[in-house]
Design a protein around this motif. Structure first.
Motif, PDB file in Angstrom:
ATOM      1  N   ILE A  11      64.288 -37.332   0.924  1.00  0.00           N
ATOM      2  CA  ILE A  11      64.726 -37.103  -0.473  1.00  0.00           C
ATOM      3  C   ILE A  11      65.992 -37.687  -0.782  1.00  0.00           C
ATOM      4  CG2 ILE A  11      64.962 -35.530  -2.480  1.00  0.00           C
ATOM      5  CD1 ILE A  11      62.765 -34.066  -1.481  1.00  0.00           C
ATOM      6  N   VAL A  95      62.181 -26.885   1.028  1.00  0.00           N
ATOM      7  CA  VAL A  95      61.167 -27.789   0.737  1.00  0.00           C
ATOM      8  C   VAL A  95      60.301 -27.892   1.838  1.00  0.00           C
ATOM      9  CG1 VAL A  95      60.508 -30.221  -0.210  1.00  0.00           C
ATOM     10  CG2 VAL A  95      62.532 -29.129  -0.829  1.00  0.00           C
ATOM     11  N   ASP A  98      55.743 -31.305   3.747  1.00  0.00           N
ATOM     12  CA  ASP A  98      54.695 -32.218   3.027  1.00  0.00           C
ATOM     13  C   ASP A  98      55.072 -32.247   1.598  1.00  0.00           C
ATOM     14  OD1 ASP A  98      54.081 -29.808   2.071  1.00  0.00           O
ATOM     15  OD2 ASP A  98      51.879 -30.066   2.621  1.00  0.00           O
ATOM     16  N   SER A  99      56.438 -31.582   1.288  1.00  0.00           N
ATOM     17  CA  SER A  99      56.806 -31.907  -0.244  1.00  0.00           C
ATOM     18  C   SER A  99      55.985 -31.192  -1.287  1.00  0.00           C
ATOM     19  CB  SER A  99      57.383 -33.180  -0.528  1.00  0.00           C
ATOM     20  OG  SER A  99      58.421 -33.235  -1.367  1.00  0.00           O
ATOM     21  N   ARG A 100      55.194 -30.469  -0.904  1.00  0.00           N
ATOM     22  CA  ARG A 100      54.084 -29.684  -1.744  1.00  0.00           C
ATOM     23  C   ARG A 100      54.677 -28.320  -2.266  1.00  0.00           C
ATOM     24  NH1 ARG A 100      48.741 -28.549   0.365  1.00  0.00           N
ATOM     25  NH2 ARG A 100      48.427 -28.018  -1.652  1.00  0.00           N
ATOM     26  N   PHE A 102      57.967 -25.595  -2.802  1.00  0.00           N
ATOM     27  CA  PHE A 102      59.379 -25.818  -3.038  1.00  0.00           C
ATOM     28  C   PHE A 102      59.648 -24.084  -3.388  1.00  0.00           C
ATOM     29  CE2 PHE A 102      57.944 -29.863  -4.287  1.00  0.00           C
ATOM     30  CZ  PHE A 102      58.952 -30.663  -3.939  1.00  0.00           C
ATOM     31  N   PRO A 165      51.618 -34.091  -2.237  1.00  0.00           N
ATOM     32  CA  PRO A 165      53.194 -34.201  -2.190  1.00  0.00           C
ATOM     33  C   PRO A 165      53.758 -34.527  -3.518  1.00  0.00           C
ATOM     34  CG  PRO A 165      51.922 -35.099  -0.406  1.00  0.00           C
ATOM     35  CD  PRO A 165      50.916 -34.886  -1.439  1.00  0.00           C
ATOM     36  N   ALA A 167      57.206 -36.036  -4.222  1.00  0.00           N
ATOM     37  CA  ALA A 167      58.751 -36.474  -3.746  1.00  0.00           C
ATOM     38  C   ALA A 167      59.694 -36.313  -4.811  1.00  0.00           C
ATOM     39  CB  ALA A 167      58.435 -37.599  -3.043  1.00  0.00           C
ATOM     40  N   LEU A 472      56.945 -39.165   1.356  1.00  0.00           N
ATOM     41  CA  LEU A 472      58.261 -38.953   1.718  1.00  0.00           C
ATOM     42  C   LEU A 472      59.060 -40.001   2.536  1.00  0.00           C
ATOM     43  CD1 LEU A 472      57.430 -35.202   2.815  1.00  0.00           C
ATOM     44  CD2 LEU A 472      58.089 -36.046   0.770  1.00  0.00           C
TER      45      LEU A 472
END
Length: 530
Positions: A11, A95, A98-100, A102, A165, A167, A472
């Motif tokens: 990120i 995070v 898999d950035s799903r 937070f 995801p 991002a 990502l």
């Protein structure tokens, strides 16, 4: 649990690059040597247009968001020079790989201006409320696209999950579009909120809003949770802010020079030399995001023809526009401003080519008439553009289009009238920009399942934009954004004109006023020398 400053590498890399050139003007040297800040005073600010609606969860125009930023805070903040995401109402976060998912840990002691506590339940209520607003939430709802669930395992912990995801989400949490309001606000109608019924977490409260006249903000004396980027703690230095709506540029300049206002937020190019000669401080910062564009409504005649759309783009001499824009501005070189992370330089597709424009129109059957304006089947190649922004360069664009036989009729109006026309869908083209320090702003504007500014059927560009919001990998995301940008420009879905730069001037006794990462104004650290 990672410190909030420890942004995941993918990120951080996705944000980097566009921020090196973000600061157009450093503060004058005298400011750096300014004396100790002084508490007190009411800052008198001039806006050139009415915000129409002051709820930042609903609206996306910069005028309104400059007010909204003072009323509400965000989970995170974004450094305007580096793009780094840093703590604000969230003191730390993690995070998932898999950035799903937070997970945010919240600060203690934060309250809304009605005295109720800000906690995980408030985050959940606000984000779910933004989703429920749907199209009314022109920005925030797109940032929460694909929201699956929000859990609150503790009063200071909130877990947000997406179906795919996301991002872009961490950067989105730094915006005022995902700011927070009390349950007393969430329980009122969107219309009441637009007119100022807002109890936020921010350093100021809104005490009065009269459309087309003024907005009054008052300081919260109990405020003590500024962004980690702030230069002081505790309440704001200013006692209040009085914003006046002054459409006439000459009146704004005269009011600044005579000391009747302290800040002019709408400095025009022709005023810059006068202000510099009289040594008034000028602050300028290029806005990241989607540049000033002509956006075709492809469900309407004329705009539905690719040949016409591309001919319009070819007929625009963007370099010639330099003569009428601010010296701090640049002609567009792509769908995204060059200060946007991962933008692509598309200059090769934006070359001035009037002969190419004429050829496209000839082949499409648009024949020049005696007055030079083309027509087909008895109908002129003419359309009206209604807009509210102070954009004198459109008059030069009008002349350039006329040179190839296109009649652009300009109609400068108010935000409310423009909004009504846009809601009716009875227009061929729109004109605006959209500021965001993340390339996902393209998805917000163009994706067919969202705002769909072009009113077109889904296609390849939608798949590219959706994939770019989920990946990502920085290199992959850059490639997806580039491919999507190419389609948007080459098909005439986006007709870029000029990059917006926010240019303001202040009195010589005003200190600490600065831009946040998306070039909106932050008044918390501002103070008046007396």
């Amino acid at each position: 649990m990672k410190e909030g400053r420890a942004v995941p590498a993918a990120i951080r890399a996705g944000l980097a690059g566009g921020f090196v050139a973000m600061i157009a003007l450093a503060a004058p040297a005298a400011w750096a040597q300014a004396p100790e800040p002084k508490e007190g005073g009411v800052l008198r600010v001039a806006f050139e247009g009415d915000p129409n609606c002051v709820d930042p969860q609903q609206v996306g125009n910069n005028t309104a968001l400059n007010i909204g930023r003072q009323l509400t805070d965000s989970l995170t903040d974004q450094h305007p020079e580096t793009g780094e995401i840093v703590p604000w109402l969230a003191k730390e976060w993690t995070v998932s790989a898999d950035s799903r998912e937070f997970t945010f840990r919240l600060r203690d002691g934060v309250t809304f201006s009605d005295g109720t506590p800000f906690d995980a339940a408030a985050v959940k209520a606000n984000f779910e409320g933004i989703v429920a607003l749907g199209a009314r939430s022109s920005l925030g709802s797109t940032y929460l696209n694909g929201l699956e669930s929000i859990e609150t395992p503790a009063a200071d912990t909130v877990v947000i999950r997406f179906k795919q995801p996301s991002a872009q989400f961490l950067q989105a949490t730094s915006t005022m579009s995902l700011g927070f309001f009390a349950a007393s606000t969430l329980g009122t109608s969107p219309e009441e909120r637009c007119q100022g019924k807002l109890a936020g977490t921010g350093p100021f409260t809104l005490t009065e809003f009269v459309n087309n006249q003024h907005v009054r903000l008052a300081r919260r004396d109990d405020y003590n949770w500024p962004s980690s980027l702030a230069t002081h703690a505790g309440k704001a230095w200013l006692e209040g802010i009085h914003i006046r709506i002054i459409p006439e540029s000459g009146v704004r300049i005269g009011s600044l020079v005579s000391g009747q206002i302290d800040v002019n937020t709408g400095v025009l190019p022709q005023d810059e030399r006068l202000l510099e000669a009289q040594k008034f401080p000028i602050l300028a910062r290029p806005n990241p995001g989607v540049v000033y564009n002509l956006f075709p409504n492809e469900a309407r005649p004329i705009a539905d023809e690719r040949a016409v759309r591309v001919a319009i783009s070819k007929a625009v001499n963007r370099e010639e526009l330099r003569a009428v824009i601010s010296k701090f501005q640049n002609p567009a070189i792509g769908a995204l401003a060059r200060t946007t992370p991962l933008y692509k330089d598309q200059s090769a597709d934006l070359v001035f080519d009037p002969e190419g424009a004429k050829k496209l129109l000839d082949e499409a059957g648009w024949v020049p008439g005696a007055d030079g304006i083309r027509a087909r089947d008895g109908k002129p190649l003419s359309f009206k553009l209604t807009y509210w922004q102070n954009a004198p360069f459109l008059e030069l664009v009008q002349q350039q289009l006329r040179a190839v036989g296109i009649d652009l009729q300009l109609d400068r109006s108010t935000i409310s009238q423009v909004n009504a026309i846009q809601a009716s869908k009875q227009f061929a083209f729109q004109f605006y920009n959209l500021t965001r320090a993340d390339p996902d702003v393209l998805r917000t504007v163009f994706v067919a399942t969202g705002r769909n500014v072009n009113a077109r059927a889904p296609g390849e560009v939608d798949d590219l934009l959706t994939q770019s919001s989920a990946t990502l990998d920085t290199g992959t995301r850059r490639d997806l954004i580039a491919r999507a940008s190419d389609i948007l420009v080459r098909e005439g879905h986006s007709i870029p004109l000029v990059e917006l730069t926010t240019v303001i001037a202040t009195g010589k006794n005003i200190h600490g006023l600065h831009f946040e990462a998306s070039s909106r104004l932050q008044f918390y650290d501002t103070w008046i020398a007396r």
